[in-house]
Design an enzyme around this catalytic site. Structure first.
Site, PDB file in Angstrom:
ATOM      1  N   PHE A  74      19.134   7.161  92.189  1.00  0.00           N
ATOM      2  CA  PHE A  74      19.167   6.802  90.647  1.00  0.00           C
ATOM      3  C   PHE A  74      17.557   6.173  90.297  1.00  0.00           C
ATOM      4  O   PHE A  74      17.037   5.405  91.063  1.00  0.00           O
ATOM      5  CB  PHE A  74      19.900   5.606  90.237  1.00  0.00           C
ATOM      6  CG  PHE A  74      21.449   5.975  90.438  1.00  0.00           C
ATOM      7  CD1 PHE A  74      22.093   6.593  89.099  1.00  0.00           C
ATOM      8  CD2 PHE A  74      22.256   5.749  91.581  1.00  0.00           C
ATOM      9  CE1 PHE A  74      23.589   6.552  89.359  1.00  0.00           C
ATOM     10  CE2 PHE A  74      23.270   6.008  91.614  1.00  0.00           C
ATOM     11  CZ  PHE A  74      24.011   6.406  90.227  1.00  0.00           C
ATOM     12  N   ASP A  75      16.974   6.686  89.316  1.00  0.00           N
ATOM     13  CA  ASP A  75      15.686   5.818  88.811  1.00  0.00           C
ATOM     14  C   ASP A  75      16.274   4.986  88.233  1.00  0.00           C
ATOM     15  O   ASP A  75      17.563   4.563  87.845  1.00  0.00           O
ATOM     16  CB  ASP A  75      15.318   6.748  87.722  1.00  0.00           C
ATOM     17  CG  ASP A  75      14.051   6.071  86.925  1.00  0.00           C
ATOM     18  OD1 ASP A  75      13.295   5.350  87.512  1.00  0.00           O
ATOM     19  OD2 ASP A  75      13.914   6.419  85.759  1.00  0.00           O
ATOM     20  N   GLY A  76      15.619   3.760  87.804  1.00  0.00           N
ATOM     21  CA  GLY A  76      16.185   2.476  87.250  1.00  0.00           C
ATOM     22  C   GLY A  76      16.175   2.301  85.709  1.00  0.00           C
ATOM     23  O   GLY A  76      17.139   2.583  85.026  1.00  0.00           O
ATOM     24  N   PHE A 109      18.998  11.119  89.499  1.00  0.00           N
ATOM     25  CA  PHE A 109      19.087  11.319  88.147  1.00  0.00           C
ATOM     26  C   PHE A 109      17.657  10.301  87.528  1.00  0.00           C
ATOM     27  O   PHE A 109      17.290   9.359  88.206  1.00  0.00           O
ATOM     28  CB  PHE A 109      20.005  10.244  87.673  1.00  0.00           C
ATOM     29  CG  PHE A 109      21.483  10.734  87.852  1.00  0.00           C
ATOM     30  CD1 PHE A 109      22.100  11.642  86.955  1.00  0.00           C
ATOM     31  CD2 PHE A 109      22.236  10.395  89.097  1.00  0.00           C
ATOM     32  CE1 PHE A 109      23.357  12.329  87.223  1.00  0.00           C
ATOM     33  CE2 PHE A 109      23.643  10.723  89.351  1.00  0.00           C
ATOM     34  CZ  PHE A 109      23.830  11.624  88.390  1.00  0.00           C
ATOM     35  N   ASP A 152      14.794   9.997  83.872  1.00  0.00           N
ATOM     36  CA  ASP A 152      14.847   9.954  82.404  1.00  0.00           C
ATOM     37  C   ASP A 152      13.531  10.669  82.210  1.00  0.00           C
ATOM     38  O   ASP A 152      13.574  11.237  80.752  1.00  0.00           O
ATOM     39  CB  ASP A 152      15.058   8.797  81.435  1.00  0.00           C
ATOM     40  CG  ASP A 152      13.796   7.786  81.909  1.00  0.00           C
ATOM     41  OD1 ASP A 152      13.046   7.467  80.781  1.00  0.00           O
ATOM     42  OD2 ASP A 152      13.692   7.701  83.011  1.00  0.00           O
TER      43      ASP A 152
END
Length: 361
Positions: A212-214, A329, A331
């Site tokens: 995951f990105d944060g 993932f 954004d």
């Protein structure tokens, strides 16, 4: 006034009674369906109730490679597309970007069923497609060919799947259609657009790996807004000032939480070293100047992440090559593209301020 108060008081239980009745009907429906399935002799595990399961909905274009079929649809229209699919229904579809992720979910399920045979808290993969029902035979043949356990199909015949996603209490929705993903995110459903990697790599078949990105993925986009609007120095200052104030949650916090719940089931059986789930935080933040707030936020939520990689603005692709996640993932399409180029299957989460800067992609 007292009369009106007592009047409104006497009406209050009515709505909740209607809700209770609906819940009771739903329970009775499930009981009847379960009784029917229990009367059939099979070795396959029963699909769990949606309220007990971690429901992952995947579209047919995320699960399988339908690039050629999509071209036929776009160039020749729906009728020719359906005809082509029916004529080729015994031709097995090749894996798509979500395929190995789904295989890894099923491996976790198999391990959970060994440890907790009567527990329904496991992944339930639902095929959520706006394909017409006539295409279903080819999808079923391909699913059976690969030995996937996907019992629930929603084939919406061109209609939006969002209502069905809500009905299934969907925990994660993966699609190749960015418009549907955007619609799902706006409806409050954790969702991402899948992109195929540009290189073939091998994936672990014994451990589900999710990266995951944060910011704007696990956390809100509050910090990204400051970077975009006030610059990096102001962001570092803001994060240090707010180090002990947890970040707000982002769209995929719930899915990280679901993974954590399942990990704890393995830990409870003394399987920590042999856990089939591993989670990674891969963030462009730098550790010294803006990392503490992230780690303290996770701690305040009671969440453990297995590995946290603070890259201080360095590209994510080379690190992801070492991790080999089944899904990553982010954004920002910039990071998604960088990951894809080096062979990582990446999923774009269309959430937060970064989307204003990526409308052209």
């Amino acid at each position: 006034a007292p009369g009106t108060m007592s009047g409104s008081g006497s009406e209050e239980p009515q709505p909740s009674r209607a809700v209770e009745d609906r819940q009771l009907e739903a329970e009775q429906d499930w009981a009847a369906a379960k009784a029917f399935y229990d009367s059939l002799v099979t070795q396959r595990p029963r699909p769990p109730k949606p309220q007990n399961a971690i429901t992952v909905a995947v579209s047919s274009r995320a699960l399988f490679n339908l690039v050629e079929e999509r071209k036929i649809y776009e160039e020749h229209g729906l009728e020719k597309y359906v005809e082509y699919q029916q004529n080729n229904e015994n031709v097995i579809l090749k894996p798509g970007p979500a395929f190995y992720f789904v295989k890894a979910l099923e491996h976790v399920n198999a391990r959970l069923l060994e440890l907790y045979p009567d527990d329904e808290e496991r992944f339930d993969v639902v095929l959520m497609t706006n394909n017409h029902a006539q295409v279903g035979v080819r999808l079923i043949n391909s699913i059976n060919h690969y030995g996937l356990t996907i019992e629930r199909f929603c084939m919406t015949g061109g209609e939006s799947p969002i209502g069905y996603l809500t009905a299934y209490l969907t925990n994660l929705y993966l699609s190749a259609d960015s418009d549907k993903v955007q619609e799902a995110i706006e409806a409050g459903i954790a969702s991402a657009t899948m992109f195929t990697a540009n290189k073939d790599v091998t994936y672990s078949d014994t451990q589900l790996r999710v990266a995951f990105d944060g910011d704007a993925v696990i956390f809100s986009d509050e910090s990204e807004q400051i970077v975009k609007e006030q610059g990096l120095d102001r962001f570092f200052e803001h994060e240090q000032l707010n180090e002990n104030k947890p970040l707000a949650q982002g769209p995929l916090k719930g899915f990280l939480e679901d993974l954590g719940k399942l990990q704890k089931k393995f830990y409870a059986k003394n399987e920590r070293l042999n856990c089939p789930i591993r989670t990674y935080l891969v963030t462009a933040r730098s550790a010294a100047s803006s990392g503490a707030r992230v780690l303290k936020t996770l701690r305040s939520w009671g969440l453990e992440i297995d590995e946290a990689l603070f890259l201080a603005g360095a590209p994510k692709g080379p690190i992801l090559v070492k991790i080999h996640p089944h899904i990553f993932f982010d954004d920002q399409m910039f990071h998604v593209e960088g990951a894809r180029q080096l062979g990582t299957i990446a999923a774009h989460v269309p959430y937060g301020i970064a989307q204003k800067y990526h409308k052209s992609t």
